[in-house]
Design a protein around this motif. Structure first.
Motif, PDB file in Angstrom:
ATOM      1  N   SER A 162       0.614   3.423  -3.568  1.00  0.00           N
ATOM      2  CA  SER A 162      -0.532   4.377  -3.286  1.00  0.00           C
ATOM      3  C   SER A 162      -0.199   5.656  -4.144  1.00  0.00           C
ATOM      4  CB  SER A 162      -0.660   4.759  -1.740  1.00  0.00           C
ATOM      5  OG  SER A 162       0.474   5.077  -1.317  1.00  0.00           O
ATOM      6  N   GLY A 200       2.477   7.171  -2.757  1.00  0.00           N
ATOM      7  CA  GLY A 200       3.287   6.268  -2.121  1.00  0.00           C
ATOM      8  C   GLY A 200       4.646   6.711  -2.742  1.00  0.00           C
ATOM      9  N   GLU A 214       0.764  -1.241  -0.060  1.00  0.00           N
ATOM     10  CA  GLU A 214      -0.148  -0.087  -0.173  1.00  0.00           C
ATOM     11  C   GLU A 214       0.812   1.268  -0.102  1.00  0.00           C
ATOM     12  OE1 GLU A 214      -3.507   2.607  -0.005  1.00  0.00           O
ATOM     13  OE2 GLU A 214      -3.110   0.360  -0.371  1.00  0.00           O
TER      14      GLU A 214
END
Length: 549
Positions: A147, A150, A143
């Motif tokens: 993301s 991210g 994640e």
């Protein structure tokens, strides 16, 4: 045993009759008085004095003649006893070893099982820690990596986004206006790739053009064209003369004045073929192909007509038997069971789609003693506003029932099955003509359905939704003010009205189907309205479910 019998029996070289008085075959003594065997090895004989107190052994020895035979008997008995003791000892050792091995294997199995369970628990814990979709480290790491804000997105924006990114600078350096590649591709550069390529192409084209011109020049005796003309002249003589002769020969072959010319022969062949074809396609000639084809077709058509007539007669007989069988099956109890099975299958499918539970109860007794009234019970699922509410269904395909009889039977079914609402499903083939396709009477609902006509499915679907809405309304209790009861009642009334309109329109629409477009349009409109009202009812139930939550 007398005391004199309890004496010692000597064995060995000193025993009586064993050659103690002098040398014998077993004497291995040397001249110096020693024996000829190495210390540590088994000696060839061993003197032994025994005192026996076992009466049985003493009796067995006394039974032998005194002397060598008794000594041999005693030695054999001693050898047999030693062998038996050794065998018993080895067997005991084997049994002890087997028991110890089994115990050791059991302990080892328990230890391995415990270790495997512990390893599985540790592995599951580690895998859950890393791969759990909700709290695992891997999911969290992925994640963070993928993301929108991210690490991967940040790295891509840093490396690829904007004119100042490393990728943009690298592309500008390698492919930009001032890069070596663009300078090489600039057509204005005299030393560029384009200029060198154009120069090379021009030189090659000029060389190829000069070569082609030389090969097609008659002034050059070594050119290809010159060699071809010389070869043709050598082989065929004067080209114009040869062509003239060939043209004359061709003209002669296409002249009708010459009997043996190719054209004359072709005309004769065509005329002969035309006459043959005309004779073969003439009905005046009984032996022509067309006449034979006509006779064959007439024969086939006659046989086909006869076969058709026979087939129509067989079909008529089969249809008569089918109609008779269907009429007899319509009044038989088995046909009623088929209709009941179709209703139960429809209810099971709808229950699965809504998360409800459909129970088949027609073969079991209920709360009333020795009573099996109530073919199926529909229990609302846990996600509905009234979980566990019960709706009883009774399916009938039998003549002689009136709405009053149906209501009485539903009342009995509700009591017998402990249901809050009852639905009586009438077969369209046996329902009274005065019965409405969908009608509600308090806690009971009467609906007409045909298992072989999908156009009646909306009636049964509407009955299911109305029953579910009514039991939800009954189970709400004190929270009744939160329910839009008026909207539900309006939807139920509109469904009943649409069902009645559909039933009134269906009969004339089916009888004049060829010229009933307007009536069928009206049927479709009413059916659409019916489906819309059912959707409204479902939406209200969803709202109730949300209010309950």
């Amino acid at each position: 045993m007398p005391p004199k019998a309890q004496h010692a029996f000597p064995f060995g070289p000193d025993a009586p009759g064993n050659g103690a008085d002098g040398p014998n075959d077993d004497d291995t003594a040397l001249d110096d008085g020693s024996f000829g065997w190495t210390p540590g090895e088994i000696p060839p004989f061993l003197p032994l004095n025994l005192i026996l107190r076992d009466p049985a052994v003493i009796a067995a020895l006394l039974a032998q003649p005194e002397g060598r035979r008794r000594d041999e008997f005693a030695a054999d008995a001693l050898r047999i006893g030693v062998a038996a003791l050794r065998h018993a000892s080895s067997r005991l050792d084997a049994e002890q070893l087997g028991a110890a091995s089994e115990k050791l294997l059991a302990q080892l199995k328990d230890a391995l099982t415990a270790h495997a369970d512990h390893s599985n628990q540790q592995t599951a814990a580690v895998l859950k820690e890393y791969f759990d979709p909700k709290s695992g480290r891997l999911a969290e790491r992925v994640e963070r990596l993928v993301s929108a804000d991210g690490e991967l997105a940040t790295l891509l924006r840093t490396q690829l986004h904007g004119d100042g990114s490393p990728l943009a600078r690298l592309l500008a350096t390698q492919l930009g206006r001032d890069s070596p590649l663009m300078r090489q591709l600039d057509p204005d550069q005299s030393t560029g790739l384009f200029a060198r390529l154009q120069k090379t192409v021009d030189e090659q084209l000029r060389s190829q053009r000069d070569h082609v011109l030389r090969e097609f020049s008659l002034d050059n005796p070594q050119s290809a064209l010159k060699r071809l003309v010389d070869e043709l002249t050598c082989r065929h003589g004067d080209l114009q003369k040869g062509l003239g002769d060939k043209i004359d020969n061709v003209v002669k072959e296409f002249s009708l004045d010459k009997e043996d010319s190719a054209l004359s022969r072709l005309v004769r062949n065509v005329d002969r073929a035309q006459r043959t074809i005309t004779s073969e396609f003439s009905l005046d000639n009984d032996e022509s192909g067309l006449s034979r084809l006509k006779r064959e077709l007439l024969t086939i058509l006659g046989a086909h007509v006869e076969s058709n007539a026979k087939f129509q007669e067989e079909v008529s007989v089969a249809l008569g038997r089918l109609v008779q069988k269907r009429e007899s099956a319509a009044v038989s109890p088995e046909h009623g069971h088929e209709f009941e099975g179709a209703v139960l299958a429809f209810l099971a499918t709808q229950a699965d789609q809504r998360g409800d539970l459909c129970e088949v109860t027609g073969a079991t007794t209920g709360l009333v003693k020795n009573c099996k009234v109530g073919d199926a019970v529909l229990r609302l699922g846990p996600e509905t506003p009234a979980p566990g509410a019960r709706i009883v269904f009774e399916a009938k395909e039998a003549r002689g029932y009136t709405p009053a009889n149906a209501i009485d039977e539903l009342e009995t079914a509700r009591k017998n099955r402990g249901a809050d609402f009852g639905v009586f499903v009438w077969s369209r083939q046996t329902a009274p003509e005065s019965a409405k396709p969908l009608a509600r009477f308090g806690q009971d609902l009467l609906v007409i359905w045909d298992a072989e006509d999908q156009s009646t499915d909306p009636y049964l679907l509407a009955a299911i939704e109305i029953a579910r809405a009514c039991v939800v309304e009954q189970h709400r209790g004190d929270a009744r003010e939160d329910i839009d009861v008026e909207a539900i009642d309006r939807a139920i009334n509109a469904i009943e009205k649409s069902a009645q309109s559909l039933d009134k329109i269906r009969v004339p629409a089916e009888s004049i189907k060829s010229s009933s477009e307007k009536i069928l349009d009206r049927v479709r409109i009413e059916q659409t309205e019916l489906e819309r009202q059912v959707a409204t009812l479902r939406q209200k139930l969803v709202g109730l479910r949300g209010a309950e939550g």
